[in-house]
Design an enzyme around this catalytic site. Structure first.
Site, PDB file in Angstrom:
ATOM      1  N   GLU A 164      -1.521  -8.323   8.515  1.00 38.35           N
ATOM      2  CA  GLU A 164      -1.250  -7.167   9.546  1.00 38.35           C
ATOM      3  C   GLU A 164      -2.153  -7.674  10.683  1.00 38.35           C
ATOM      4  O   GLU A 164      -1.843  -7.053  11.611  1.00 38.35           O
ATOM      5  CB  GLU A 164      -1.753  -6.203   8.905  1.00 38.35           C
ATOM      6  CG  GLU A 164      -1.621  -4.808   9.716  1.00 38.35           C
ATOM      7  CD  GLU A 164      -1.697  -3.462   8.819  1.00 38.35           C
ATOM      8  OE1 GLU A 164      -2.324  -3.685   7.838  1.00 38.35           O
ATOM      9  OE2 GLU A 164      -1.340  -2.561   9.373  1.00 38.35           O
ATOM     10  N   ARG A 214       0.866  -1.053  -0.034  1.00 35.89           N
ATOM     11  CA  ARG A 214      -0.028   0.002   0.019  1.00 35.89           C
ATOM     12  C   ARG A 214       0.924   1.314  -0.006  1.00 35.89           C
ATOM     13  O   ARG A 214       2.128   1.408  -0.070  1.00 35.89           O
ATOM     14  CB  ARG A 214      -0.995  -0.137   1.257  1.00 35.89           C
ATOM     15  CG  ARG A 214      -0.348   0.263   2.501  1.00 35.89           C
ATOM     16  CD  ARG A 214      -1.317   0.043   3.848  1.00 35.89           C
ATOM     17  NE  ARG A 214      -0.769   0.109   4.802  1.00 35.89           N
ATOM     18  CZ  ARG A 214      -1.136  -0.727   5.911  1.00 35.89           C
ATOM     19  NH1 ARG A 214      -2.000  -1.342   5.877  1.00 35.89           N
ATOM     20  NH2 ARG A 214      -0.377  -0.260   7.049  1.00 35.89           N
ATOM     21  N   ASP A 215       0.028   2.388   0.068  1.00 37.28           N
ATOM     22  CA  ASP A 215       0.851   3.677   0.183  1.00 37.28           C
ATOM     23  C   ASP A 215       1.556   3.924   1.483  1.00 37.28           C
ATOM     24  O   ASP A 215       1.375   4.906   2.151  1.00 37.28           O
ATOM     25  CB  ASP A 215       0.261   4.689  -0.357  1.00 37.28           C
ATOM     26  CG  ASP A 215      -1.191   4.950   0.439  1.00 37.28           C
ATOM     27  OD1 ASP A 215      -1.433   4.029   1.170  1.00 37.28           O
ATOM     28  OD2 ASP A 215      -1.849   6.005   0.417  1.00 37.28           O
ATOM     29  N   GLU A 216       2.381   2.956   1.948  1.00 43.09           N
ATOM     30  CA  GLU A 216       3.252   3.100   3.102  1.00 43.09           C
ATOM     31  C   GLU A 216       4.723   2.594   2.931  1.00 43.09           C
ATOM     32  O   GLU A 216       5.526   3.337   2.670  1.00 43.09           O
ATOM     33  CB  GLU A 216       2.335   2.501   4.146  1.00 43.09           C
ATOM     34  CG  GLU A 216       2.739   2.746   5.568  1.00 43.09           C
ATOM     35  CD  GLU A 216       1.887   2.739   6.471  1.00 43.09           C
ATOM     36  OE1 GLU A 216       0.578   2.302   6.270  1.00 43.09           O
ATOM     37  OE2 GLU A 216       1.965   2.864   7.727  1.00 43.09           O
TER      38      GLU A 216
END
Ligand code: BGC
Length: 912
Positions: free
Chosen positions: A751, A479-481
């Site tokens: 997660e 993801r955008d992390e």
């Protein structure tokens, strides 16, 4: 005058002195095989003794370091049993030089080994003033929206015979360099990610065999990368700067001794007309094959239309050589299935959630686009599920040239199992493969049992590590992390040391950690791209936990001493804000992602007071600082922090524990932390462990812990005699548990305990990664407690090995092995009717203390003979017979031990 010995005598002497048995192998410099580009002034050497005989120890060594035929340093015969992290003590090393070294040892038979084969290392630029190159940026005005990847080139001529040629390259952004049509090295995403404002790595390449005598050309493509690409939250760009820039220095030495330098300067050319039209880590890459420039990295290419370059006044003092293993390609995975989703999309299933990219062979009409979109899971209906990627597009677009070409992206990576292909109606399995990309750490550990689900869990843990050890330890890869979250890294760090060699990987990251610390305060992510620093308990403690874990696993005192100041500054930063020795202020993530069912009325959510947690970690970090001070011989600090630790624990007991020993938060995590970090007085520990077990039973044998409690949960249970409960948690198949995701078909660690629900719906998309290693921290317990493979602190790095398996009849067999710096150590056990068989391997130059589950020493045999015949028994403890052994392979059989184990494990009331 001395008499000359006859030749026969000399030969005879040689033969008898050279021990034909002990040999030397696996030479490492700074923990790596033949590293190219070290800027460590006094490198450390390690080697292994190989001898199948038992009880082999080193008593002395001799090292010779050479530069060509010149002997640079001869250690002489040094009486020492050190074969790991032995420091170079010769004269100052020269920059850009290839050194070879070899070693021989004397073992405890008094004989010396033959000399080892030569190992080598190259020094990098040891003095910053040796950098003559200038930073260059594209000479044209950039399209600020799309920012296509700039390409640079330069031609140069060599006019004599080349003796050696070394290239040093780095970038603001990522680079891929090609000389005379040959790609430099096999690393990707170079120069890697560090705290760029303080430390920017360059790579070194030996290009001697790539340069021609005569005309040469170098071409380099840049991507935005971490430097100025989208990184962090809210589509942030340009975190480190707006510029994208290149730095190259090539030092050529001719056979006549003369030298020539090729450097980035204003003679280079640049263009934005290359094929990579767009490249962002989160979003993916757009490649227009129509823009490929035939021969642009070869001499003679026509670059008349290209722009010049701008010289940039960027800092040089931040430049450092690369310390850790580069990111390289690994497993190649073929499609398992190609299918059409209910939405009518063509999707490839690679059967494994992995991190990397798809390599595709494609041919189509010039100008047509093939789009590859990536996802980890399919939704309930069987369509691609993108929601958990948040703003990351994770999409590669390939615009075809009309010719058949093989394509993969360059400056991005994806976390995926499924790839949706648009623009190619006739998908052929043979045209696609997925390639795993991660730091090139040596695989070191294996763990397997008789239980297939546990084996799949181990597989998932290892794949979680592969996917998230991509130059920095990331929380997740999709993801955008994709950030270096400290809490996740500390929770998983000990497990990580078993599966792969992560010594240099963490060593590099810990230096970034120290660089990004603000007055001791440790930011959430390293490198810190969030723009602020707050210490959150259990995250910030990565500052102490990881250096200590690395010291235990790899035994390098130098690394510990390098981190000592950072560890101390961190503890001091808490001491500053603590009130009456209580760390009860500030923001904390708490026991992140703990069990939280929808339970309006019966309060089953396992909420642990965040300040109670903070106090436990304050104590733990202080304890680790004391440990480090003791190892480094700093008595003053050890005394001071021991006094502080007592106050921290007293404050804890006053604030969070009732006089009867109940914690104010009655959760598993609260009891686990209090017990694991020895917060409670001795007298209260037994009943606290009982409360923990009661709690587990009240959840019907389920864990309820989050990121902070989970790593220690089973350790606390085994420590207090509840091995059977620990096994029950491990083998639990329903949510929340380690095996629930396995039963749902997971191929990596999730997660959340319930990322995908039993009805195939998903947890909240804003925080639901299917490749997050934190809960994989159970791996540490599996290696150290199920198989029982551990190191003692009096012989860290497995110089003194502890083998103490915890047997339970719920599985019948286990095997674990670990490649230590001394060689492979292993421990395995098998239940055979009522007997326990134990196989143990102890590498040369180490010793092991082995705990054999047994009724009595008289019931044990070793390799067919009664134990006591050959091995001295040193004690008896809690159902174990203890022996101290030297190197070698051992096969123990403990007769009738199973009944004893069952009785012991039952004693603690394991059965509900
Ligand atoms: C990350 C975590 C991290 C957390 C902080 C998340 O966005 O993915 O793994 O530790 O934030 O609580």
């Amino acid at each position: 005058m001395k008499k000359k010995l006859p030749v026969v005598c000399i030969l005879l002497l040689l033969i008898t002195n050279v021990n034909a048995q002990t040999k030397i192998d696996s030479l490492l410099t700074e923990n790596r095989k033949d590293p190219v580009g070290l800027d460590v002034l006094q490198p450390q050497f390690s080697w292994q003794l190989i001898n199948s005989k038992r009880d082999i120890l080193q008593t002395a060594y001799q090292i010779i370091v050479s530069n060509g035929n010149n002997k640079v340093w001869q250690s002489g015969k040094v009486l020492s049993d050190s074969s790991v992290h032995v420091t170079y003590k010769g004269p100052a090393l020269q920059s850009g030089t290839k050194y070879t070294w070899r070693v021989r040892v004397w073992d405890n038979s008094g004989k010396h080994s033959p000399w080892s084969a030569n190992a080598f290392f190259y020094t990098a630029l040891l003095n910053p003033t040796e950098w003559k190159a200038k930073w260059i940026a594209p000479g044209y005005a950039e399209d600020t929206v799309m920012r296509p990847s700039p390409v640079f080139r330069k031609e140069f001529t060599t006019n004599k015979k080349i003796k050696s040629a070394i290239a040093y390259i780095t970038a603001h952004g990522m680079y891929e360099a090609i000389i005379n049509g040959k790609r430099m090295g096999n690393a990707y995403l170079t120069p890697g990610w560090t705290s760029y404002n303080h430390r920017l790595q360059y790579q070194m390449y030996d290009v001697t065999n790539i340069l021609n005598e005569g005309k040469n050309a170098i071409g380099v493509t840049l991507g935005n990368g971490w430097y100025r690409g989208i990184i962090g939250f809210s589509n942030n760009i340009n975190y480190y700067g707006k510029d994208i820039a290149l730095l190259v220095q090539m030092d050529i030495t001719y056979t006549d001794g003369s030298k020539q330098q090729v450097i980035t300067d204003d003679s280079w050319k640049s263009t934005d007309k290359g094929p990579i039209r767009y490249a962002e880590i989160y979003n993916g890459e757009t490649y227009d094959a129509r823009n490929e420039m035939q021969g642009w990295t070869m001499p003679g290419f026509d670059d008349k239309e290209w722009s010049g370059v701008k010289i940039l006044n960027a800092p040089m003092k931040v430049l450092i050589a690369t310390y850790n293993e580069p990111v390289t390609t690994h497993e190649i995975i073929k499609p398992v299935k190609i299918f059409t989703t209910p939405k009518g999309e063509k999707v490839i299933d690679f059967g494994q959630n992995l991190v990397g990219w798809v390599v595709m062979k494609a041919k189509g009409n010039k100008g047509d686009t093939i789009t590859l979109s990536h996802a980890e899971v399919l939704d309930k209906e069987g369509n691609m599920y993108y929601d958990n990627l948040r703003n990351a597009k994770a999409q590669d677009n390939y615009i075809m040239s009309g010719e058949e070409e093989t394509y993969h992206p360059h400056f991005t990576w994806h976390g995926f199992r499924y790839c949706c292909v648009k623009g190619d109606d006739d998908l052929k399995s043979e045209d696609f493969e997925a390639v795993a990309l991660y730091s090139d750490m040596e695989p070191t550990g294996t763990f397997s049992t008789s239980n297939a689900l546990i084996n799949q869990l181990q597989h998932n843990i290892q794949w979680g590590q592969r996917g998230n050890f991509l130059d920095v330890p990331t929380d997740c890869p999709q993801r955008d992390e994709r950030l270096g979250w400290t809490g996740d890294a500390q929770a998983f760090s000990r497990t990580a040391t078993f599966n792969f060699n992560v010594n240099d990987f963490f060593s590099k990251w810990l230096k970034d950690m120290a660089a990004d610390q603000v007055n001791g305060v440790m930011p959430f992510v390293i490198p810190n791209v969030l723009g602020f620093a707050i210490s959150s308990a259990g995250w910030a403690d990565a500052a102490t936990i990881i250096p200590w874990n690395m010291y235990l696993a790899y035994g390098d005192k130098r690394s510990l001493s390098q981190q000592y100041e950072s560890m101390k500054n961190y503890v001091e930063s808490i001491r500053r804000v603590a009130r009456d020795n209580l760390w009860n202020t500030g923001f904390h993530f708490g026991d992140w992602l703990f069990y939280r069912p929808f339970d309006d009325n019966d309060g089953r959510s396992a909420v642990t007071d965040k300040y109670l947690i903070a106090q436990c970690f304050y104590a733990h970090s202080t304890q680790l600082l004391i440990n480090a001070a003791n190892v480094l011989g700093n008595k003053k600090d050890a005394n001071e922090y021991t006094a502080l630790l007592q106050k921290i624990k007293d404050a804890f007991n006053k604030e969070y524990v009732t006089p009867n020993g109940r914690l104010v938060s009655g959760t598993q995590t609260a009891y686990v932390l209090a017990l694991n970090f020895d917060m409670l007085p001795d007298s209260m520990r037994k009943q606290a462990a009982e409360r923990l077990v009661e709690n587990i039973k009240s959840y019907d044998m389920h864990l309820t812990t989050g990121f902070l409690g989970t790593p220690y949960l089973c350790h606390v249970l085994t420590r207090f005699g509840y091995t059977a409960i620990a096994y029950k948690l491990l083998l639990q198949k329903t949510y929340p548990s380690w095996l629930y995701p396995v039963t749902m078909g997971a191929t990596t660690i999730w997660e959340r305990w319930d990322g995908e629900k039993p009805d195939s719906t998903f947890e909240t998309p804003s925080m639901n990664s299917f490749n997050h290693y934190a809960y994989g921290a159970i791996g540490d317990w599996m290696y150290r407690k199920i198989a029982g493979l551990d190191t003692y602190e009096d012989g860290v790095g497995y110089k003194h090995i502890k083998i103490m398996p915890h047997v339970d009849t719920s599985i019948s067999q286990t095997e674990a092995s670990l490649k230590t710096y001394y060689g492979t150590a292993s421990s395995g056990w098998k239940i055979n009717d009522n007997d326990i068989m134990m196989d143990v391997i102890v590498p040369c130059n180490t010793t092991a203390t082995v705990y054999i589950p047994a009724q009595d020493a008289n019931n044990i045999t070793e390799s067919g003979s009664a134990l006591k015949e050959n091995i001295k028994v040193s004690g008896n403890e809690d159902g174990y017979v203890i022996v101290n052994i030297g190197s070698g392979e051992y096969h123990f059989i403990s007769k009738g031990a199973v009944q004893k184990i069952i009785a012991l494990n039952r004693k603690n009331n394991s059965d509900k």
